[in-house]
Design a protein around this motif. Sequence first.
Motif, short mmCIF file in Angstrom:
data_model
loop_
_atom_site.label_atom_id
_atom_site.label_comp_id
_atom_site.label_asym_id
_atom_site.label_seq_id
_atom_site.Cartn_x
_atom_site.Cartn_y
_atom_site.Cartn_z
N GLY A 219 0.73 -1.07 -0.09
CA GLY A 219 0.05 -0.06 -0.13
C GLY A 219 0.93 1.11 -0.02
O GLY A 219 0.74 2.17 -0.79
N ARG A 220 1.96 1.26 0.96
CA ARG A 220 2.85 2.41 0.92
C ARG A 220 3.72 2.66 -0.40
O ARG A 220 3.85 3.79 -0.93
CB ARG A 220 3.48 2.49 2.27
CG ARG A 220 2.92 2.75 3.32
CD ARG A 220 3.99 3.08 4.57
NE ARG A 220 4.66 4.15 4.33
CZ ARG A 220 4.52 5.39 4.20
NH1 ARG A 220 3.34 5.91 4.56
NH2 ARG A 220 5.83 6.14 4.24
N TYR A 222 2.69 1.96 -3.16
CA TYR A 222 1.61 2.57 -4.46
C TYR A 222 1.28 4.03 -4.06
O TYR A 222 1.21 4.74 -5.13
CB TYR A 222 0.37 1.67 -4.33
CG TYR A 222 -0.53 1.94 -5.59
CD1 TYR A 222 -0.18 1.62 -6.93
CD2 TYR A 222 -1.53 3.05 -5.34
CE1 TYR A 222 -0.89 1.69 -8.00
CE2 TYR A 222 -2.59 3.12 -6.47
CZ TYR A 222 -2.01 2.72 -7.66
OH TYR A 222 -3.04 3.09 -8.88
N HIS A 223 0.89 4.36 -2.83
CA HIS A 223 0.32 5.63 -2.62
C HIS A 223 1.53 6.46 -1.88
O HIS A 223 1.06 7.59 -1.81
CB HIS A 223 -0.47 5.22 -1.33
CG HIS A 223 -1.93 4.82 -1.92
ND1 HIS A 223 -2.80 5.16 -2.69
CD2 HIS A 223 -2.41 3.57 -1.67
CE1 HIS A 223 -3.62 4.42 -3.02
NE2 HIS A 223 -3.46 3.07 -2.25
N ALA A 224 2.58 6.07 -1.18
CA ALA A 224 3.59 6.73 -0.82
C ALA A 224 5.03 6.36 -1.35
O ALA A 224 5.92 6.07 -0.34
CB ALA A 224 3.59 6.95 0.68
N LEU A 260 0.93 15.37 -1.04
CA LEU A 260 1.15 14.50 0.20
C LEU A 260 2.28 14.50 1.33
O LEU A 260 2.14 14.09 2.01
CB LEU A 260 0.58 13.23 -0.40
CG LEU A 260 0.69 12.10 0.41
CD1 LEU A 260 -0.59 12.22 1.38
CD2 LEU A 260 0.41 10.60 -0.21
N ARG A 275 -1.36 8.33 -11.41
CA ARG A 275 -1.46 7.05 -11.77
C ARG A 275 -2.84 6.80 -12.68
O ARG A 275 -3.81 7.61 -12.70
CB ARG A 275 -1.67 6.23 -10.66
CG ARG A 275 -0.59 6.31 -9.69
CD ARG A 275 -0.25 4.96 -8.70
NE ARG A 275 0.90 4.96 -7.73
CZ ARG A 275 2.06 4.76 -8.23
NH1 ARG A 275 2.24 4.38 -9.44
NH2 ARG A 275 2.98 4.60 -7.21
N PHE A 278 -6.38 7.69 -11.39
CA PHE A 278 -6.34 9.11 -10.66
C PHE A 278 -7.37 9.80 -11.73
O PHE A 278 -7.73 10.69 -11.29
CB PHE A 278 -4.97 9.82 -10.57
CG PHE A 278 -4.21 9.10 -9.54
CD1 PHE A 278 -4.54 7.97 -8.89
CD2 PHE A 278 -3.10 9.92 -8.81
CE1 PHE A 278 -3.66 7.70 -7.72
CE2 PHE A 278 -2.38 9.66 -7.99
CZ PHE A 278 -2.75 8.44 -7.20
N GLU A 335 -8.16 12.06 -7.73
CA GLU A 335 -7.43 12.06 -6.67
C GLU A 335 -6.71 13.63 -6.83
O GLU A 335 -6.06 13.81 -7.75
CB GLU A 335 -6.24 11.10 -6.56
CG GLU A 335 -6.88 9.53 -6.63
CD GLU A 335 -7.27 9.29 -5.28
OE1 GLU A 335 -6.91 9.80 -4.27
OE2 GLU A 335 -7.84 8.32 -5.22
N VAL A 338 -1.74 14.22 -3.95
CA VAL A 338 -0.79 13.44 -4.48
C VAL A 338 0.46 13.63 -4.13
O VAL A 338 1.05 14.32 -3.36
CB VAL A 338 -0.92 13.77 -6.30
CG1 VAL A 338 -2.29 13.50 -6.60
CG2 VAL A 338 -0.61 15.36 -6.23
N THR A 339 1.27 12.55 -4.63
CA THR A 339 2.72 12.65 -4.38
C THR A 339 3.39 13.43 -5.57
O THR A 339 3.25 13.32 -6.52
CB THR A 339 3.19 11.18 -4.39
OG1 THR A 339 2.65 10.27 -3.57
CG2 THR A 339 4.83 11.12 -4.36
#
Length: 344
Positions: A219-220, A222-224, A260, A275, A278, A335, A338-339
Motif C-alpha cells: 500500500g505504501r 503505491y500511495h507513498a 501529500l 496513476r 487517478f 485524486e 498526490v505524491t
Amino acid sequence: MSLLTLRQLACGYTEHPVVSGLDLTLEPGEIGCLLGPSGCGKTTTLRAIAGFEPISQGEIKLAGEILSRPGFTVAPEKRHIGMVFQDYALFPHLTVAENVAFGIRRHPERTRVVNELTRLVKLDALHTRYPHELSGGQQQRVALARALAPSPRLLLLDEPFSNLDVELRRTLSAEVRDILKSRGTSAVLVTHDQEEAFAVSDKIGVFQHGHLEQWDTPGRLYHAPETPFVATFIGQGYFIPGIGMGNNTIRTELGIVESLNLKVSEGQLVNVLIRPDFLIRSPESPVQGRVVTHTFLGASSRYHLQLPSGTLVEATFPGLVEQQTGEMIGIRLRETVVTVFKAE
C-alpha cells in the motif's frame, strides 16, 4: 527481534558489486518480496541469504545469528533455510511422497509430516506419482511441500511461478500465501511480476541497479513512493509538471492538487505523480486528452492520452470506451492529494 536482518550488504564482483548498501529486516511470520527489472540484484540478494553467494561487505543475520559477513559464511545446509527453485528441481526418480520426504529421511514422524504437507498442498491423492506425471502447478506444490518439510526458519522462493500460465500463477500465488500464513512460515521471494508481489507479500523491496529503493508495504509503495523510480515502476505511474501556488497547493494542467509528501513553496517547480486510476472521464471538463493508443481489457479499457502540453499519461476507464486513436476525451482528476517530487 527481527527474523532476518541484512545490514549494509554488498555482494557480487570485486570491482563491480551487483548489490551494495542494502539494509532490510523481515519480522517473524512476514512474507517479503524482492521486486525489480532484470539484472537489478534481487536474485543475487536471495542467493546471498541462502549462502550460495559470498558477501564483500555488511552482514546477514537470521534470528540474531550471523550467517554471512566478509570472510565468514555458514554453509547453506546449516542455515535452516528452505529453498524453492525456479525450475522446481524435483528428483525425477522419486515419487511425490519421496520427494517431500527427502529432507526428513531420519525424522521419527516422517510419514505424518509427509501426509500433513501433501494434504496442505492438495496432493494427498497423488503420493505415488512421479514428477513427469504432474502438471506444472502440481510440481510447484511438491517443491513447496519438500521445502517446508524440515520446518525451516525461513523459506526462499526464486521466481516460483514464472513457468506457469497467467491464471494458474494468480491462483497458486494466493494459495502459497495462505499455506505460508497457516504455518507461520516467514518467506522471501523474488519476482519481476508486480501483481504477484502484491498478492503474496507483506513487504516488498524495489530494486534498481543493485540498490534497494524502498522496502515497504504494498500500500505504501503505491500511495507513498519515496523515489521517482518507485513511483513510476509501481503501478504504471506518470509525471506531469506543476508549480507551487503557496499553502502546499500546486497548479497543473489537470487542475489544482495538494502535495501529500513534500512541502512545496510558491513558485517551486515539481513533478506530480499521476496513476491510471487517478483519472476519470468527464465530458464537461475543459481538459481534453488525445487518444494515442487504447486497449480493451474486458472489465476496463486502458488509454494512453496526450495532454495539451504534449505530456503522456495513462488512464483506465471501466468497461468498453469506444473513443478511437486521435479522438479527444474530457478528463479530470479523481485524486487531488498526490505524491510530488522536486523537478530536476
